[in-house]
Every structure is written in C-alpha cells, then in structure tokens.
Design a protein around this motif. Structure first.
Motif, PDB file in Angstrom:
ATOM      1  N   TRP A 273      48.067  41.378  46.025  1.00  0.00           N
ATOM      2  CA  TRP A 273      47.064  40.908  46.974  1.00  0.00           C
ATOM      3  C   TRP A 273      45.493  41.523  46.375  1.00  0.00           C
ATOM      4  CZ3 TRP A 273      46.174  37.104  50.265  1.00  0.00           C
ATOM      5  CH2 TRP A 273      47.473  36.452  50.947  1.00  0.00           C
ATOM      6  N   THR A 274      45.523  42.688  45.855  1.00  0.00           N
ATOM      7  CA  THR A 274      44.383  43.410  45.299  1.00  0.00           C
ATOM      8  C   THR A 274      43.822  42.572  44.450  1.00  0.00           C
ATOM      9  OG1 THR A 274      45.188  45.611  45.947  1.00  0.00           O
ATOM     10  CG2 THR A 274      43.585  45.428  44.222  1.00  0.00           C
ATOM     11  N   ARG A 275      44.524  41.991  43.349  1.00  0.00           N
ATOM     12  CA  ARG A 275      44.245  41.090  42.265  1.00  0.00           C
ATOM     13  C   ARG A 275      43.954  39.618  43.077  1.00  0.00           C
ATOM     14  NH1 ARG A 275      48.111  39.510  39.079  1.00  0.00           N
ATOM     15  NH2 ARG A 275      49.643  40.657  40.014  1.00  0.00           N
ATOM     16  N   TYR A 276      44.690  39.295  43.755  1.00  0.00           N
ATOM     17  CA  TYR A 276      44.444  37.915  44.243  1.00  0.00           C
ATOM     18  C   TYR A 276      43.067  37.912  44.763  1.00  0.00           C
ATOM     19  CZ  TYR A 276      44.927  33.611  46.765  1.00  0.00           C
ATOM     20  OH  TYR A 276      44.778  32.420  47.341  1.00  0.00           O
ATOM     21  N   HIS A 277      42.662  38.785  45.756  1.00  0.00           N
ATOM     22  CA  HIS A 277      41.585  38.466  46.526  1.00  0.00           C
ATOM     23  C   HIS A 277      40.193  38.975  45.837  1.00  0.00           C
ATOM     24  CE1 HIS A 277      40.777  42.940  47.258  1.00  0.00           C
ATOM     25  NE2 HIS A 277      39.852  42.451  47.829  1.00  0.00           N
ATOM     26  N   LEU A 278      40.316  39.283  44.568  1.00  0.00           N
ATOM     27  CA  LEU A 278      39.210  39.627  43.787  1.00  0.00           C
ATOM     28  C   LEU A 278      39.081  38.498  42.646  1.00  0.00           C
ATOM     29  CD1 LEU A 278      39.402  43.501  43.181  1.00  0.00           C
ATOM     30  CD2 LEU A 278      38.008  42.512  44.520  1.00  0.00           C
ATOM     31  N   ALA A 279      40.088  37.454  42.485  1.00  0.00           N
ATOM     32  CA  ALA A 279      40.291  36.865  41.320  1.00  0.00           C
ATOM     33  C   ALA A 279      39.286  35.548  41.758  1.00  0.00           C
ATOM     34  CB  ALA A 279      41.695  36.020  41.204  1.00  0.00           C
ATOM     35  N   ASP A 280      38.749  34.740  40.579  1.00  0.00           N
ATOM     36  CA  ASP A 280      38.034  33.450  40.874  1.00  0.00           C
ATOM     37  C   ASP A 280      38.946  32.545  41.305  1.00  0.00           C
ATOM     38  OD1 ASP A 280      39.080  32.540  38.742  1.00  0.00           O
ATOM     39  OD2 ASP A 280      37.546  33.098  37.282  1.00  0.00           O
ATOM     40  N   GLU A 281      38.509  31.305  41.558  1.00  0.00           N
ATOM     41  CA  GLU A 281      39.337  30.281  42.411  1.00  0.00           C
ATOM     42  C   GLU A 281      40.489  29.717  41.472  1.00  0.00           C
ATOM     43  OE1 GLU A 281      37.702  26.763  44.234  1.00  0.00           O
ATOM     44  OE2 GLU A 281      36.140  28.257  45.304  1.00  0.00           O
ATOM     45  N   ASN A 282      39.931  29.692  40.216  1.00  0.00           N
ATOM     46  CA  ASN A 282      41.010  29.163  39.216  1.00  0.00           C
ATOM     47  C   ASN A 282      42.156  30.117  39.000  1.00  0.00           C
ATOM     48  OD1 ASN A 282      41.317  27.206  37.454  1.00  0.00           O
ATOM     49  ND2 ASN A 282      39.851  27.335  35.996  1.00  0.00           N
ATOM     50  N   GLU A 283      41.793  31.255  39.036  1.00  0.00           N
ATOM     51  CA  GLU A 283      42.964  32.421  38.794  1.00  0.00           C
ATOM     52  C   GLU A 283      43.826  32.374  39.717  1.00  0.00           C
ATOM     53  OE1 GLU A 283      43.716  33.951  36.459  1.00  0.00           O
ATOM     54  OE2 GLU A 283      45.124  35.220  37.227  1.00  0.00           O
ATOM     55  N   GLN A 284      43.114  32.145  41.308  1.00  0.00           N
ATOM     56  CA  GLN A 284      43.888  32.166  42.434  1.00  0.00           C
ATOM     57  C   GLN A 284      44.972  31.398  42.569  1.00  0.00           C
ATOM     58  OE1 GLN A 284      40.859  32.351  45.616  1.00  0.00           O
ATOM     59  NE2 GLN A 284      40.822  34.652  45.600  1.00  0.00           N
ATOM     60  N   ARG A 285      44.627  30.074  42.164  1.00  0.00           N
ATOM     61  CA  ARG A 285      45.344  28.680  41.944  1.00  0.00           C
ATOM     62  C   ARG A 285      46.522  29.207  41.020  1.00  0.00           C
ATOM     63  NH1 ARG A 285      41.816  24.817  40.406  1.00  0.00           N
ATOM     64  NH2 ARG A 285      40.562  25.258  42.121  1.00  0.00           N
ATOM     65  N   LYS A 286      46.217  29.812  39.948  1.00  0.00           N
ATOM     66  CA  LYS A 286      47.240  29.897  39.071  1.00  0.00           C
ATOM     67  C   LYS A 286      48.320  31.014  39.657  1.00  0.00           C
ATOM     68  CE  LYS A 286      44.979  29.708  34.576  1.00  0.00           C
ATOM     69  NZ  LYS A 286      44.262  30.573  33.680  1.00  0.00           N
ATOM     70  N   MET A 287      47.813  31.973  40.408  1.00  0.00           N
ATOM     71  CA  MET A 287      48.636  33.005  40.986  1.00  0.00           C
ATOM     72  C   MET A 287      49.388  32.489  42.154  1.00  0.00           C
ATOM     73  SD  MET A 287      46.050  36.312  41.266  1.00  0.00           S
ATOM     74  CE  MET A 287      47.078  37.661  41.902  1.00  0.00           C
ATOM     75  N   THR A 288      48.976  31.385  42.703  1.00  0.00           N
ATOM     76  CA  THR A 288      50.144  30.765  43.840  1.00  0.00           C
ATOM     77  C   THR A 288      50.732  29.586  43.757  1.00  0.00           C
ATOM     78  OG1 THR A 288      47.903  29.629  44.445  1.00  0.00           O
ATOM     79  CG2 THR A 288      48.348  31.843  45.697  1.00  0.00           C
TER      80      THR A 288
END
Ligand code: ATP
Ligand code: MG
Length: 460
Positions: free
Chosen positions: A417-432
């Motif tokens: 969650w630390t990485r996720y909430h700091l990531a950009d949208e693209n990265e967030q999409r990949k993470m989920t």
C-alpha cells in the motif's frame, strides 16, 4: 408590577457579595519582588497585560495566576493567560466592551481579542456554615461553588502549590501563600491542604497531577502520591464529558506515552479506558501493548515535528484490541464475521462512552478507521483505487502501518500500500492487475490475502 420587579432587582444587586480588601492580610504570605523572580512583562501576552492594566486603572486588584505564572517561571510559553481580580463578573463586564460572561458552576468573564481570549475570574471564597454555597456529594466531591472571596481565600481553592502563585500587576511581584515558589524550585507537585481531602473534593486533580508531572518534569510529592492508588476509583463519579476533555489534554499533549505509563502506575488509566486496561492484562507476546505504545509514540513524534494529531486515530488504537477480543468471542459462538465485528465495535464504544464521553463524530471516525482495515487486503481490481479516494484513507493507511509495525498485520500488505498510493496511475493499474492466467480461468487463485492476523476478511 414592573416597578416592584425593578425594586426587587435593585435590592438583589445591592446585596451582591462585597469585594475583597485590596491587600493580602495572610501573615504567611511571601512576596517576591520583581528583582527576586524571572517573570518579565515581555513574556506576557499583550492582551493579558491590557486586561491587567485596565482592571488596575479601574481600581481593582488584578493578577495573573495558575499555569501561566508557573510556566513563565520555567521560561516556557504559557498555553493561555488567566487573570484573577476582586471585581465581580458584572463589574468586569462593565470594564470591557469585548467581554462575555460564561459558566454556571462558577461565573467567569471572557475578554475577547480576536482569537485570543483572556479569562478573568473573580477571587473564589471559602465556604462557611452561614454562607454555604458550596455543595458536596456523599463522597466529598464539590458539586457547586459560587462564592466570591479574597485572594487569601482564592489560594485555598487551587490545586497544587505551584499553580497558586499570583503575579501582581501593581508592582510586578509574585505573591505566594503556600510555598509555591519553593516547590517550584524543587520541581515538586504538592496539593494545597490535606491531599486525600483535596482529591475527594475533585478526583480530576489526580489526573492533573499526572499531566503536570509529565509535562513539567516535576515529581508528585510523596504525601500526594499515597492516596492516589486508593482514590483512583472516585473518577467513576466524574461526568464522562469532563473526563473526555481531560483525556484529550492527557494524550494530545506531546507526552502521551509517558502519561499513559504514569496513569497506569497510579491505577488511573483503567478508570478512563477500562476495556483497554483489561485488554492489556491478557496480552499475548506483548502484542496489544505494542500497538498502543506505537500509537502513542507516533503521536508524540508527530507533535514534536509540528504535525497535527487526531483524537479519533489515537482512541481507535486504544480500543482496537478490545474490539478484536470481543469479536473473536462472538465468532467462536458462531456469529457471522461482519456482524461479530460490527457488534463488537458497538458494544466496546457504548461501554467506553460511559467513562469518557467521546462525541459522535469521533466514534464515527474510529469506526471508519477500523472498518477500512480488512479492505486493505484486497489488492486486485478496481477496489484499491476506490479505497484511495475514501475520505479516511490516510488515517486507515496509517493505522495499517501501525498494525504492521506491531506485528498485527502483514508487513508485505502494508508495504504494498505504501508503494501503491505513491505510484502513478499507470503503475497503479499494473499493480492491481490479476496475475496472468487468472482471467482465463486456467488457474484458480485467491487474490485476497488471508489476514494472518487481527482483521476480519475484506467483506466483513
Ligand atoms: P495548563 O497549562 O494545562 O493550562 P493550568 O494550571 O493553567 O495548566 P487550567 O486547567 O488552565 O490549568 O487551570 C488554571 C488554574 O486553575 C490552575 O493552575 C489551578 O490553579 C486552578 N485549577 C484548575 N483546575 C483545578 C481543579 N480541578 N482544582 C483546583 N484548582 C484548579
Ligand atoms: Mg491554563
């Protein structure tokens, strides 16, 4: 009819308590001249000085008293400035246009200067059998006292000797009836009069002793310490709204951890947070204690860094473990998970507000922080991005970190969650994104990490 009423009003007004004589008459008084103490007018708020000078100009006595004098002597900046005078509240009101009278138990004048309020109290009088406006309950608690008096009487109504020093605007001296200066130098908190009687009169003084001991780094005098263990239970008679106010002062002061330890030492903590105390008694591997200690530490660190702290976050940490314990009991009885946690939260909160009456918006926020916890276990699909927009996301996330730090939540989830909430949208999409193969149905996988620990499943 109106004439009669006016006539009666006049009589009542005319009979108002006489103001006190202008000079102290107590032979034990010790006056520290300007050259014998360290308080300088440059440390005093301009508005407080205005009030003092104005009262003096009108012919009244005017002193700074209480915490501000104590703090000024320590070279600290006082939280606020309290003034006492021999003018009664109506007289004070006549002197200041920007003045409002407040209070029922004891009438006070508030003089407003923008955001700063200078509180002006009239000297309190001692009770005597003829003029007994003091009301005690059967435990000896003071319920009402609305008697005006002189400075000599006012002294005896105060709690600790170091809180009973008067800074006189007339000659800038410090007036001391109770060896407050000596105790101040010795860094000792000593109650004025017989400690047990004074604690019985107002049990909140026990909590104040702890608060000041921690805040000022003072010792509680042995005579005052002794009755505290025995009388702690009297706090049960204090209105829970007042105890909530005290709890805020105790735990949002920047010394929450030390305060917590000392309150426990004197058996006072259990009076404020009985369920928390009970949960500490059944600690497994120091586990619940760690979460609470971490929460208190974090809160102190935030204040030291000038950051804000919220009461609901801290109190959510206080009661997290009691909710877990109760919910687990309900689960073992076969209650559905969602119901078990909901009901546990309801019961714990409704019992807690009997000791310290937390306002609704606080308990609501506490519930939100708690109910977000299982949601952090879902890390695929659209739910994580929705969670980010939740108004309590930040508090919920901070709470998750706290649980992870103290071993109550999966550290890997917190780190994600630390990485996720700091990531950009693209990265967030990949993470989920679901792991490859999941969408084809070839491999059956569960995306929800089963909490190894202390949370219900995400849907609970
Ligand atoms: P703080 O720095 O926290 O404001 P304080 O000493 O000014 O500390 P207040 O609650 O503002 O505390 O009270 C002002 C003064 O009123 C005290 O210094 C004390 O003299 C008196 N006082 C307050 N509460 C009590 C009490 N419960 N019993 C007796 N005296 C009290
Ligand atoms: Mg004060």
């Amino acid at each position: 009819m109106r004439a009669i009423l006016n006539f009666l009003k006049k009589i009542i007004k005319g009979n108002k308590a006489e103001v006190a004589p202008a000079t102290p008459v107590d032979t034990n008084v010790r006056i520290y001249a300007r050259s014998e103490h360290t308080i300088s007018r440059s440390q005093i708020s301009e508005n407080a000085l205005k009030v003092l000078y104005r009262l003096q100009k009108e012919g009244y006595e005017a002193y700074l008293v209480g915490g501000c004098v104590r703090d000024l002597l320590l070279g600290r900046e006082p939280k606020d400035f309290d003034v006492v005078t021999n003018a009664d509240p109506e007289q004070v009101k006549k002197v200041f246009r920007n003045c409002r009278l407040i209070g029922r138990r004891f009438r006070l004048a508030h003089v407003h200067f923008g955001r700063e309020i200078i509180e002006v109290a009239t000297f309190r009088g001692a009770s005597d059998s003829e003029n007994n406006k003091q009301v005690l309950d059967k435990e000896g608690r003071l319920l009402r006292d609305n008697i005006y008096g002189s400075i000599e009487e006012d002294v005896w109504r105060r709690d600790f000797t170091v809180n009973a020093l008067y800074y006189n605007i007339k000659d800038f001296s410090v007036v001391d009836y109770v060896h407050g200066m000596d105790d101040h130098k010795a860094a000792t908190l000593k109650l004025i009069g017989d400690p047990a009687t004074r604690f019985r009169e107002d049990p909140v003084r026990m909590i104040r002793a702890v608060r000041f001991a921690v805040k000022l780094g003072f010792n509680i005098h042995a005579d005052c310490e002794k009755p505290m263990h025995d009388l702690a239970g009297l706090l049960a008679s204090i209105p829970s709204a007042r105890l909530y106010d005290e709890a805020l002062k105790l735990f949002l002061s920047g010394y929450a951890l030390q305060t917590f330890e000392m309150l426990r030492h004197y058996g006072l903590f259990k009076e404020l947070f009985p369920a928390t105390e009970a949960s500490l008694a059944i600690e497994e591997d120091g586990f619940p204690r760690q979460l609470l200690v971490k929460a208190l530490e974090n809160s102190d660190n935030r204040i030291a860094q000038g950051k804000t702290v919220t009461a609901y976050f801290l109190f959510a940490a206080f009661l997290w473990e009691p909710v877990q314990i109760l919910a687990k009991k309900k689960l073992s009885r076969g209650d559905p998970e969602f119901i078990a946690y909901q009901e546990a939260a309801n019961e714990v909160l409704s019992r807690q507000v009997k000791s310290t009456a937390m306002p609704k918006h606080i308990t609501l926020a506490m519930r939100e922080v708690w109910s977000l916890q299982p949601k952090f276990n879902i890390r695929v699909g659209s739910k994580p991005s929705r969670l980010l927009t939740h108004p309590r996301f930040r508090a919920g996330y901070d709470f998750l970190l706290l649980r992870a730090e103290s071993g109550g939540a999966d550290a890997e989830v917190a780190e994600w969650w630390t990485r996720y909430h700091l990531a950009d949208e693209n990265e967030q999409r990949k993470m989920t994104q679901p792991p490859r193969g999941a969408a084809t149905g070839k491999r059956k996988r569960t995306y929800r990490r089963k909490p190894k620990s202390d949370t219900p499943s995400p849907d609970a």
